[in-house]
Design a protein around this motif. Sequence first.
Motif, PDB file in Angstrom:
ATOM      1  N   ASP A  94       0.955  -1.076   0.477  1.00 58.36           N
ATOM      2  CA  ASP A  94      -0.029   0.021  -0.536  1.00 58.36           C
ATOM      3  C   ASP A  94       0.835   1.266   0.465  1.00 58.36           C
ATOM      4  N   PHE A  95       2.001   1.166   0.750  1.00 58.49           N
ATOM      5  CA  PHE A  95       3.108   2.002   0.514  1.00 58.49           C
ATOM      6  C   PHE A  95       3.888   3.024  -1.071  1.00 58.49           C
ATOM      7  N   LEU A  96       4.294   1.572  -1.630  1.00 57.89           N
ATOM      8  CA  LEU A  96       4.380   1.732  -3.068  1.00 57.89           C
ATOM      9  C   LEU A  96       3.326   2.817  -3.551  1.00 57.89           C
ATOM     10  N   LYS A  97       2.557   1.601  -3.462  1.00 59.54           N
ATOM     11  CA  LYS A  97       0.967   2.404  -4.347  1.00 59.54           C
ATOM     12  C   LYS A  97       0.766   3.915  -3.834  1.00 59.54           C
ATOM     13  N   LEU A  98       0.681   4.107  -2.964  1.00 57.33           N
ATOM     14  CA  LEU A  98       0.699   5.626  -2.566  1.00 57.33           C
ATOM     15  C   LEU A  98       1.310   6.497  -2.786  1.00 57.33           C
ATOM     16  N   LEU A  99       2.306   6.023  -2.904  1.00 55.32           N
ATOM     17  CA  LEU A  99       3.878   6.769  -2.749  1.00 55.32           C
ATOM     18  C   LEU A  99       3.969   7.061  -4.547  1.00 55.32           C
ATOM     19  N   LYS A 162      10.244  13.094  12.946  1.00 55.00           N
ATOM     20  CA  LYS A 162       9.158  13.608  13.301  1.00 55.00           C
ATOM     21  C   LYS A 162       8.422  13.530  12.516  1.00 55.00           C
ATOM     22  N   LYS A 163       6.993  13.766  12.830  1.00 54.37           N
ATOM     23  CA  LYS A 163       5.756  13.660  13.106  1.00 54.37           C
ATOM     24  C   LYS A 163       5.178  14.391  11.727  1.00 54.37           C
ATOM     25  N   LEU A 164       4.645  13.869  10.135  1.00 52.36           N
ATOM     26  CA  LEU A 164       4.160  14.392   9.361  1.00 52.36           C
ATOM     27  C   LEU A 164       2.740  13.961   8.805  1.00 52.36           C
ATOM     28  N   SER A 165       1.887  15.049   8.733  1.00 54.89           N
ATOM     29  CA  SER A 165       0.452  14.195   7.730  1.00 54.89           C
ATOM     30  C   SER A 165       0.806  13.891   5.897  1.00 54.89           C
ATOM     31  N   ILE A 166       0.633  12.956   5.667  1.00 54.75           N
ATOM     32  CA  ILE A 166       0.522  12.483   4.321  1.00 54.75           C
ATOM     33  C   ILE A 166       0.054  13.023   3.275  1.00 54.75           C
ATOM     34  N   ARG A 167      -1.008  14.327   3.746  1.00 54.54           N
ATOM     35  CA  ARG A 167      -1.985  15.198   3.056  1.00 54.54           C
ATOM     36  C   ARG A 167      -0.806  16.670   2.978  1.00 54.54           C
ATOM     37  N   ASP A 168       0.011  16.674   3.560  1.00 53.67           N
ATOM     38  CA  ASP A 168       0.888  17.432   3.244  1.00 53.67           C
ATOM     39  C   ASP A 168       1.534  17.903   0.987  1.00 53.67           C
ATOM     40  N   THR A 172      -3.965  10.902  -0.279  1.00 49.35           N
ATOM     41  CA  THR A 172      -5.117  10.871   0.230  1.00 49.35           C
ATOM     42  C   THR A 172      -5.105   9.739   1.258  1.00 49.35           C
ATOM     43  N   PRO A 173      -4.815   9.824   2.469  1.00 55.02           N
ATOM     44  CA  PRO A 173      -5.308   8.089   3.455  1.00 55.02           C
ATOM     45  C   PRO A 173      -6.185   7.104   3.023  1.00 55.02           C
ATOM     46  N   GLU A 174      -5.952   6.246   2.408  1.00 48.75           N
ATOM     47  CA  GLU A 174      -6.537   4.998   1.714  1.00 48.75           C
ATOM     48  C   GLU A 174      -8.033   4.496   3.012  1.00 48.75           C
ATOM     49  N   THR A 175      -8.826   4.271   2.616  1.00 49.85           N
ATOM     50  CA  THR A 175      -9.970   2.842   3.165  1.00 49.85           C
ATOM     51  C   THR A 175     -10.655   1.196   2.664  1.00 49.85           C
ATOM     52  N   LYS A 176     -10.261   0.982   3.147  1.00 46.43           N
ATOM     53  CA  LYS A 176     -10.069  -0.487   2.405  1.00 46.43           C
ATOM     54  C   LYS A 176     -11.463  -1.572   2.899  1.00 46.43           C
ATOM     55  N   MET A 177     -12.037  -2.622   2.719  1.00 42.27           N
ATOM     56  CA  MET A 177     -12.652  -3.122   2.833  1.00 42.27           C
ATOM     57  C   MET A 177     -14.561  -2.399   3.525  1.00 42.27           C
ATOM     58  N   ILE A 181     -11.860  -0.585   7.563  1.00 42.23           N
ATOM     59  CA  ILE A 181      -9.858  -0.264   7.678  1.00 42.23           C
ATOM     60  C   ILE A 181      -9.276   1.480   7.700  1.00 42.23           C
ATOM     61  N   LYS A 182      -9.040   2.326   7.994  1.00 42.99           N
ATOM     62  CA  LYS A 182      -9.061   3.206   7.981  1.00 42.99           C
ATOM     63  C   LYS A 182      -6.771   3.481   8.162  1.00 42.99           C
TER      64      LYS A 182
END
Length: 206
Positions: A94-99, A162-168, A172-177, A181-182
């Motif tokens: 999922d990480f590789l797909k997101l990036l 460091k804490k980051l938001s991927i929205r930066d 967009t965070p994925e949802t499944k099922m 699953i969020k």
Amino acid sequence: MKKAIGLLVLCFIIVPSVKAQNLFSAELQKSSSLIISGSTNLLSFKLYQKGEKLSKNKLTVATTQSQNKIFISQNQLSVVVKNFDSNNCMALKDFLKLLKSDIYPTLKVQINYLDLQPISEKEQFYKGNAMVSITITGVTRNYTIPICLNNNGDLHIVDGKKKLSIRDFGLTPETKMMGLIKVCEWIDIDFHMIYKNSINSDVAKL
């Protein structure tokens, strides 16, 4: 996520007493590591790279100092996205797909400057901040990352988190099922970078 940090990042040679521009050869040690921690509403996961994957080439950088700020030239670090590993195969996929790793194979970290203060009389230990630019999926954002530096002879050990938001980065965070699953938008980037360096030459007086 990550960066980068690289992060990364950050983690180049720091010589706090520099009054001139100095050239350094820096070699990242295998015991270095970069970890990205994330979570869903059901579980947490970690993605990581070790030193042998982060950088295989010796780097040459130049440092100059202005007051407490240390500027480092030619220090952009590229982190190969597909070099990440994880004990959670689904999280890694999922990480590789997101990036969008097929389109954007690397994350880039550029150190703008370091702002450090000694916390020991012998000036072996420092705390402060690294001001970095992180590029993910073609989007660049600037961050201030708290770091600690330990000088041990020709070894320089840099730790930071460091804490980051991927929205930066427009992600967009994925949802499944069907939403059961969020994925949380927040990630922690944790790096432990060990560089071995040598001074090549003094090239200029400030």
